[in-house]
Design a protein around this motif. Structure first.
Motif, PDB file in Angstrom:
ATOM      1  N   ASP A   1     -11.142 -48.218  -8.298  1.00  0.00           N
ATOM      2  CA  ASP A   1     -11.844 -49.501  -8.371  1.00  0.00           C
ATOM      3  C   ASP A   1     -12.616 -49.718  -7.080  1.00  0.00           C
ATOM      4  OD1 ASP A   1     -10.770 -50.054 -10.884  1.00  0.00           O
ATOM      5  OD2 ASP A   1      -8.965 -50.937 -10.008  1.00  0.00           O
ATOM      6  N   VAL A   2     -13.911 -49.977  -7.197  1.00  0.00           N
ATOM      7  CA  VAL A   2     -14.767 -50.130  -6.019  1.00  0.00           C
ATOM      8  C   VAL A   2     -15.224 -51.578  -5.847  1.00  0.00           C
ATOM      9  CG1 VAL A   2     -16.920 -49.392  -4.919  1.00  0.00           C
ATOM     10  CG2 VAL A   2     -15.531 -47.741  -6.173  1.00  0.00           C
ATOM     11  N   LEU A   3     -15.678 -52.197  -6.914  1.00  0.00           N
ATOM     12  CA  LEU A   3     -16.119 -53.595  -6.869  1.00  0.00           C
ATOM     13  C   LEU A   3     -15.242 -54.422  -7.802  1.00  0.00           C
ATOM     14  CD1 LEU A   3     -20.016 -53.138  -7.106  1.00  0.00           C
ATOM     15  CD2 LEU A   3     -18.583 -53.166  -5.048  1.00  0.00           C
ATOM     16  N   ALA A   4     -14.791 -55.574  -7.316  1.00  0.00           N
ATOM     17  CA  ALA A   4     -13.852 -56.401  -8.088  1.00  0.00           C
ATOM     18  C   ALA A   4     -14.374 -57.825  -8.228  1.00  0.00           C
ATOM     19  CB  ALA A   4     -12.470 -56.386  -7.431  1.00  0.00           C
ATOM     20  N   GLY A   5     -15.614 -57.945  -8.692  1.00  0.00           N
ATOM     21  CA  GLY A   5     -16.172 -59.276  -8.909  1.00  0.00           C
ATOM     22  C   GLY A   5     -17.005 -59.762  -7.743  1.00  0.00           C
ATOM     23  N   VAL A   6     -18.054 -59.020  -7.391  1.00  0.00           N
ATOM     24  CA  VAL A   6     -18.926 -59.367  -6.259  1.00  0.00           C
ATOM     25  C   VAL A   6     -20.029 -60.294  -6.745  1.00  0.00           C
ATOM     26  CG1 VAL A   6     -20.612 -58.458  -4.614  1.00  0.00           C
ATOM     27  CG2 VAL A   6     -18.441 -57.256  -4.981  1.00  0.00           C
ATOM     28  N   SER A   7     -20.155 -61.450  -6.084  1.00  0.00           N
ATOM     29  CA  SER A   7     -21.176 -62.438  -6.449  1.00  0.00           C
ATOM     30  C   SER A   7     -21.849 -62.969  -5.190  1.00  0.00           C
ATOM     31  CB  SER A   7     -20.549 -63.624  -7.198  1.00  0.00           C
ATOM     32  OG  SER A   7     -19.921 -63.219  -8.391  1.00  0.00           O
ATOM     33  N   PHE A   8     -23.182 -63.024  -5.199  1.00  0.00           N
ATOM     34  CA  PHE A   8     -23.941 -63.661  -4.128  1.00  0.00           C
ATOM     35  C   PHE A   8     -25.372 -63.832  -4.610  1.00  0.00           C
ATOM     36  CE2 PHE A   8     -24.126 -59.094  -3.301  1.00  0.00           C
ATOM     37  CZ  PHE A   8     -25.477 -58.869  -3.107  1.00  0.00           C
ATOM     38  N   THR A   9     -26.183 -64.519  -3.815  1.00  0.00           N
ATOM     39  CA  THR A   9     -27.589 -64.752  -4.152  1.00  0.00           C
ATOM     40  C   THR A   9     -28.474 -64.399  -2.969  1.00  0.00           C
ATOM     41  OG1 THR A   9     -27.564 -67.052  -3.384  1.00  0.00           O
ATOM     42  CG2 THR A   9     -26.979 -66.666  -5.699  1.00  0.00           C
ATOM     43  N   ALA A  10     -29.755 -64.245  -3.244  1.00  0.00           N
ATOM     44  CA  ALA A  10     -30.776 -64.121  -2.197  1.00  0.00           C
ATOM     45  C   ALA A  10     -31.974 -64.930  -2.661  1.00  0.00           C
ATOM     46  CB  ALA A  10     -31.157 -62.668  -1.956  1.00  0.00           C
ATOM     47  N   ARG A  11     -32.364 -65.903  -1.864  1.00  0.00           N
ATOM     48  CA  ARG A  11     -33.465 -66.783  -2.248  1.00  0.00           C
ATOM     49  C   ARG A  11     -34.802 -66.220  -1.785  1.00  0.00           C
ATOM     50  NH1 ARG A  11     -29.200 -70.143  -0.985  1.00  0.00           N
ATOM     51  NH2 ARG A  11     -29.778 -70.267   1.220  1.00  0.00           N
ATOM     52  N   HIS A  12     -35.868 -66.780  -2.325  1.00  0.00           N
ATOM     53  CA  HIS A  12     -37.209 -66.307  -2.004  1.00  0.00           C
ATOM     54  C   HIS A  12     -37.472 -66.393  -0.499  1.00  0.00           C
ATOM     55  CE1 HIS A  12     -41.442 -65.417  -2.563  1.00  0.00           C
ATOM     56  NE2 HIS A  12     -41.709 -66.406  -1.754  1.00  0.00           N
ATOM     57  N   GLY A  13     -37.904 -65.276   0.101  1.00  0.00           N
ATOM     58  CA  GLY A  13     -38.239 -65.244   1.513  1.00  0.00           C
ATOM     59  C   GLY A  13     -37.056 -65.190   2.442  1.00  0.00           C
ATOM     60  N   GLU A  14     -35.863 -64.974   1.924  1.00  0.00           N
ATOM     61  CA  GLU A  14     -34.650 -64.980   2.739  1.00  0.00           C
ATOM     62  C   GLU A  14     -34.287 -63.560   3.162  1.00  0.00           C
ATOM     63  OE1 GLU A  14     -30.397 -67.355   2.527  1.00  0.00           O
ATOM     64  OE2 GLU A  14     -31.144 -66.422   0.702  1.00  0.00           O
ATOM     65  N   PHE A  15     -33.716 -63.448   4.347  1.00  0.00           N
ATOM     66  CA  PHE A  15     -33.215 -62.170   4.868  1.00  0.00           C
ATOM     67  C   PHE A  15     -31.692 -62.246   4.854  1.00  0.00           C
ATOM     68  CE2 PHE A  15     -34.758 -58.492   7.534  1.00  0.00           C
ATOM     69  CZ  PHE A  15     -33.538 -57.832   7.582  1.00  0.00           C
ATOM     70  N   VAL A  16     -31.080 -61.439   3.984  1.00  0.00           N
ATOM     71  CA  VAL A  16     -29.629 -61.453   3.803  1.00  0.00           C
ATOM     72  C   VAL A  16     -29.073 -60.081   4.148  1.00  0.00           C
ATOM     73  CG1 VAL A  16     -27.722 -61.814   2.177  1.00  0.00           C
ATOM     74  CG2 VAL A  16     -29.816 -63.177   1.968  1.00  0.00           C
TER      75      VAL A  16
END
Length: 257
Positions: A27-42
């Motif tokens: 198992d490598v990923l166990a429910g990964v959630s995030f966002t990136a908005r317009h023009g954002e550096f994440v």
């Protein structure tokens, strides 16, 4: 048309990989959630082997998740990877092609005519500090110049999201610092939406608006840390108390219990 408020939404991604000998899958990923908005550096950080590059492979369409989804702010019916331009860890420049012809590869694959692809790429050579090297071969470039050429090849595709997988990891310390300052400068000029993997906490703080911290494998999101330092960021900010506080917070998340 108004710009989308959320260019990228990663929702509950899971992924495992089979192992030989009848062993249970890894198992490598166990429910990964995030966002990136317009023009954002994440930036995305986490322990080695936790699944950061797996997330990028899923976003770029190189693999499929077991569950979860990836979608963008506008629904045009295209797969998620059609919105992404991916720059891997190595520059992957073809040694037999000129620098200009290397930077057009992504456009040519998409069916853009060669003359138009060369026109679009050539227009960015000044911004990327490559003027005069259009007809050079990659072996004639420094490490930093090769990375700029690889990033130009990524940017010229004009996708919604740039995926940068440790873009400066192979560079020496001084060149890496120069490249970080240069990337900040051109990012502020164009305001691309950027998602960057890095193992360098200082690099993440210096460049990012937000830092997504992943747990050890199987990865979940431990925390998202907002970097509210003024821009443009001079190198002197690396010694500022507020910068050091963010570094300590991220180090604590990565190495804490």
């Amino acid at each position: 048309m108004a710009e989308p408020s959320g260019v990228l939404v990663v929702d509950s991604l899971t992924k495992s990989f089979p192992l030989p000998g009848g062993r249970p899958p890894r198992d490598v990923l166990a429910g990964v959630s995030f966002t990136a908005r317009h023009g954002e550096f994440v930036s995305v950080i986490g322990p080695s082997g936790c699944g950061k590059s797996t997330v990028f492979s899923l976003l770029a369409g190189l693999d499929t998740p077991d569950s979860g989804s990836v979608h963008f702010g506008r629904d045009d019916g295209e797969p998620a990877d059609a919105h992404c331009a991916y720059m891997p860890q190595r520059d992957l420049l073809f040694p037999w092609r000129t620098v200009l012809d290397n930077t057009t590869l992504g456009l040519l694959v998409r069916g853009v005519p060669r003359a138009e692809a060369r026109r679009r790429a050539r227009a960015l050579f000044g911004v990327f500090g490559l003027t005069g090297f259009e007809d050079a071969r990659p072996a004639q470039l420094s490490g930093g110049m090769r990375q700029r050429a690889a990033l130009l090849r990524t940017v010229v595709q004009e996708r919604d999201l740039l995926l940068l997988d440790e873009p400066f990891g192979a560079l020496d310390s001084l060149t890496r610092t120069d490249m970080q300052s240069w990337l900040q400068e051109v990012w502020q000029r164009y305001r691309w939406t950027v998602l960057m993997i890095t193992h360098d906490i200082r690099e993440a703080v210096y460049l990012s608006d937000r830092v997504v911290v992943l747990s050890p494998r199987p990865a979940t999101v431990l925390r998202e840390v907002r970097v509210e330092l003024p821009r443009p960021r001079e190198l002197s900010i690396l010694a500022a108390p507020e910068f050091a506080a963010l570094e300590r917070e991220l180090l604590g998340l990565l190495h804490g219990p």
